[in-house]
Scaffold this active site. Sequence first.
Site, PDB file in Angstrom:
ATOM      1  N   ARG A 153      24.070  49.571  39.859  1.00 50.78           N
ATOM      2  CA  ARG A 153      23.104  49.536  38.770  1.00 50.78           C
ATOM      3  C   ARG A 153      23.035  48.160  38.107  1.00 50.78           C
ATOM      4  NH1 ARG A 153      23.914  54.411  34.680  1.00 50.78           N
ATOM      5  NH2 ARG A 153      25.922  53.371  34.656  1.00 50.78           N
ATOM      6  N   LYS A 211      36.687  61.601  46.462  1.00 52.95           N
ATOM      7  CA  LYS A 211      37.163  62.649  45.570  1.00 52.95           C
ATOM      8  C   LYS A 211      36.773  62.284  44.138  1.00 52.95           C
ATOM      9  CE  LYS A 211      41.533  61.983  43.502  1.00 52.95           C
ATOM     10  NZ  LYS A 211      42.946  62.117  43.331  1.00 52.95           N
ATOM     11  N   LYS A 258      46.894  57.394  55.769  1.00 51.09           N
ATOM     12  CA  LYS A 258      48.187  56.709  55.788  1.00 51.09           C
ATOM     13  C   LYS A 258      48.806  56.798  57.174  1.00 51.09           C
ATOM     14  CE  LYS A 258      49.260  57.174  50.914  1.00 51.09           C
ATOM     15  NZ  LYS A 258      49.339  55.726  50.650  1.00 51.09           N
ATOM     16  N   GLU A 286      54.030  59.753  40.407  1.00 51.84           N
ATOM     17  CA  GLU A 286      53.449  58.479  39.967  1.00 51.84           C
ATOM     18  C   GLU A 286      54.214  57.977  38.757  1.00 51.84           C
ATOM     19  OE1 GLU A 286      48.882  58.533  40.318  1.00 51.84           O
ATOM     20  OE2 GLU A 286      49.470  60.600  39.974  1.00 51.84           O
ATOM     21  N   ASP A 343      43.418  67.325  40.324  1.00 48.15           N
ATOM     22  CA  ASP A 343      43.391  65.923  40.728  1.00 48.15           C
ATOM     23  C   ASP A 343      44.284  65.653  41.943  1.00 48.15           C
ATOM     24  OD1 ASP A 343      42.544  63.184  40.215  1.00 48.15           O
ATOM     25  OD2 ASP A 343      44.614  62.784  39.641  1.00 48.15           O
ATOM     26  N   HIS A 365      45.348  66.181  47.802  1.00 47.94           N
ATOM     27  CA  HIS A 365      46.388  65.434  48.520  1.00 47.94           C
ATOM     28  C   HIS A 365      47.564  66.320  48.942  1.00 47.94           C
ATOM     29  CE1 HIS A 365      44.101  62.060  47.289  1.00 47.94           C
ATOM     30  NE2 HIS A 365      44.567  61.990  46.069  1.00 47.94           N
TER      31      HIS A 365
HETATM   32  P1  NAD Z   1      33.332  52.849  38.465  1.00 43.83           P
HETATM   33  O1  NAD Z   1      32.862  53.471  37.190  1.00 43.83           O
HETATM   34  O2  NAD Z   1      34.256  51.689  38.393  1.00 43.83           O
HETATM   35  O3  NAD Z   1      32.051  52.372  39.288  1.00 43.83           O
HETATM   36  C1  NAD Z   1      30.906  53.147  39.380  1.00 43.83           C
HETATM   37  C2  NAD Z   1      29.849  52.413  40.180  1.00 43.83           C
HETATM   38  O4  NAD Z   1      28.714  53.276  40.236  1.00 43.83           O
HETATM   39  C3  NAD Z   1      29.378  51.099  39.587  1.00 43.83           C
HETATM   40  O5  NAD Z   1      29.149  50.186  40.624  1.00 43.83           O
HETATM   41  C4  NAD Z   1      28.040  51.465  38.933  1.00 43.83           C
HETATM   42  O6  NAD Z   1      27.112  50.386  38.900  1.00 43.83           O
HETATM   43  C5  NAD Z   1      27.562  52.526  39.888  1.00 43.83           C
HETATM   44  N1  NAD Z   1      26.577  53.419  39.269  1.00 43.83           N
HETATM   45  C6  NAD Z   1      26.751  54.230  38.199  1.00 43.83           C
HETATM   46  N2  NAD Z   1      25.598  54.886  37.936  1.00 43.83           N
HETATM   47  C7  NAD Z   1      24.701  54.468  38.855  1.00 43.83           C
HETATM   48  C8  NAD Z   1      23.330  54.762  39.093  1.00 43.83           C
HETATM   49  N3  NAD Z   1      22.650  55.614  38.333  1.00 43.83           N
HETATM   50  N4  NAD Z   1      22.739  54.157  40.124  1.00 43.83           N
HETATM   51  C9  NAD Z   1      23.423  53.292  40.915  1.00 43.83           C
HETATM   52  N5  NAD Z   1      24.697  52.969  40.732  1.00 43.83           N
HETATM   53  C10 NAD Z   1      25.329  53.550  39.707  1.00 43.83           C
HETATM   54  O7  NAD Z   1      33.925  54.029  39.335  1.00 43.83           O
HETATM   55  P2  NAD Z   1      35.042  53.939  40.505  1.00 43.83           P
HETATM   56  O8  NAD Z   1      36.377  53.988  39.869  1.00 43.83           O
HETATM   57  O9  NAD Z   1      34.731  52.811  41.400  1.00 43.83           O
HETATM   58  O10 NAD Z   1      34.855  55.334  41.242  1.00 43.83           O
HETATM   59  C11 NAD Z   1      33.767  55.600  42.123  1.00 43.83           C
HETATM   60  C12 NAD Z   1      33.957  56.984  42.732  1.00 43.83           C
HETATM   61  O11 NAD Z   1      35.157  56.997  43.493  1.00 43.83           O
HETATM   62  C13 NAD Z   1      34.104  58.103  41.710  1.00 43.83           C
HETATM   63  O12 NAD Z   1      33.555  59.280  42.248  1.00 43.83           O
HETATM   64  C14 NAD Z   1      35.614  58.253  41.572  1.00 43.83           C
HETATM   65  O13 NAD Z   1      35.969  59.539  41.161  1.00 43.83           O
HETATM   66  C15 NAD Z   1      36.026  58.011  43.009  1.00 43.83           C
HETATM   67  N6  NAD Z   1      37.404  57.538  43.159  1.00 43.83           N
HETATM   68  C16 NAD Z   1      37.811  56.386  42.559  1.00 43.83           C
HETATM   69  C17 NAD Z   1      39.099  55.940  42.742  1.00 43.83           C
HETATM   70  C18 NAD Z   1      39.569  54.650  42.129  1.00 43.83           C
HETATM   71  O14 NAD Z   1      40.717  54.274  42.406  1.00 43.83           O
HETATM   72  N7  NAD Z   1      38.768  53.959  41.343  1.00 43.83           N
HETATM   73  C19 NAD Z   1      40.004  56.683  43.526  1.00 43.83           C
HETATM   74  C20 NAD Z   1      39.557  57.851  44.146  1.00 43.83           C
HETATM   75  C21 NAD Z   1      38.258  58.255  43.948  1.00 43.83           C
END
Ligand code: NAD
Length: 487
Positions: free
Chosen positions: A51, A148, A182, A216, A235, A240
């Site tokens: 975005r 997830k 892993k 953790e 979670d 997992h």
């Molecule tokens: P984040 O909030 O850091 O990033 C979200 C991303 O989505 C950003 O790039 C934002 O620009 C984009 N976005 C949000 N709304 C949007 C829209 N309407 N149109 C286009 N793009 C849009 O989130 P994250 O931590 O990177 O997590 C992303 C996904 O991965 C989530 O579903 C989260 O649950 C999952 N996840 C994250 C992690 C982690 O370690 N961060 C681990 C496991 C799973």
Amino acid sequence: MVSRVIPVSSFDLVIFGATGDLAQRKILPGLFRRFSVGQMPRDARIIATARSEIDTDMFRADLRTSLAEFAPCISGDAEMLDQFLATIVYIHLDVMSQEGWSELVGLLRRSAVRAFYLSVSTSLFGTIASRLSSYEAVTPESRIVVEKPFGNDLAIARALNADLRQGFEESQIYRIDHYLGKETVQNLMALRFANALWEPLWNSTHIDHVQITVAESLGVEGRGEYYNRAGAMRDMVQNHLMQLLCLTAMEPPSRFEPNAVRDEKVKVIEALAPANPQEIVRGQYRDKEGQGSYREHAGDPTSRTESFVAMKVAIANWRWAGTPFYLRTGKRLRARTSEIAVVFREPPHMIFPEMENRRSNQMIIHLQPDEGITLHNTIKEPGPGGFRLAEVTLDMTFANALGGQTDSQDAYERLIMDVIRGDQTLFMRGDEVEAAWAWVDPIIARWEEARHAPEPYDAGGSGPEEALMLMHRDGWRWREIGRVEDK
Ligand code: NAD
């Protein structure tokens, strides 16, 4: 032994949410590592979207900073880094709007594999899948990758599955559980199914119990809003720990092929006996010596969300009747450790008096912080001075066993390459995720109905006292969290 890197076929990888934490910390550094060892073909392209209203140059500049932090070993190679960044274009796209989609789809090549990686909130999955379908972006060689949490309960997981299937066949949907990527988790399958030695012992006749721990050391800082709605059961346990349980307990598949493996995993989940409420411990960490409490970190002074779960699980089938699986996961524990401990039964007749205080044989499958497998055996202590017994730990750590020549990959990069190859073995199938929710939902519903308050435990400790009792009652102890093996 020299590690082999086989390049995958050419691909266009579209990352939704490319400016986000997961993409910057895991997905893009992982791709860079695959690029640096020559696994990513030079004409492969990464189309980053999010975005943020930035352009390709700005995206690449920000990514340089992320790669310096998350792929430090290779980001110093300026030429390599420039070549990798040249494979990336950025498109600003708010998935809720109609703008930008034609530009995105126009960039995709017909001849290459297309992978759409949804690194965004689950609430956007349906919109993205249906937009990709309506803009005719989905070819037979397309795949969609989702992160997830896959739902918050069975009803939501079913709705998400239905959303994804609007545009994609099940054979094109890749639900990530990075634990499956892993090295050791895959080695568990090799160990069990490529050796004749273990499988005859892999049942309740020879295995007393199994302990699966995912501990953790961090708390919920920064993720409180999400975590307070989820808790450890949703979670960690539903995904997992359930996956680790399945791989440990499953029957040998008839072929090493995605659906044959996943069929066997589903059978394990379906064989789980309903959990006994007396054999589940919920905990929440409290402050100890200024480390902070869950409630402070989650920003909710009355939260009843659990940051810890320990439970005894029975698998009601021929192989496992009589062998409990103990699961334990929590935040802000003594150390960051993930492992599966397979504890064998004691010898049926003790001929060495001092054997009585010895541990039985154990196979420990270490997932975190280091990966590897150790085997605990009892031998005669070498040398004179009478017959004394000693415990030895056989170290099957891969880097040692294979002469330090393994190409160590992070789970994410391995899984992304599997997506491009079209190999779903290490991804969860829709029915598997639903079966896991169907088992977990009644446990959570009971807690919510009873307004159950979690047991407090000290930050930096081993979890609530009640979790220790869960094992003690059966005459066992949890393995110490963060135990360093004698090698
Ligand atoms: P984040 O909030 O850091 O990033 C979200 C991303 O989505 C950003 O790039 C934002 O620009 C984009 N976005 C949000 N709304 C949007 C829209 N309407 N149109 C286009 N793009 C849009 O989130 P994250 O931590 O990177 O997590 C992303 C996904 O991965 C989530 O579903 C989260 O649950 C999952 N996840 C994250 C992690 C982690 O370690 N961060 C681990 C496991 C799973």
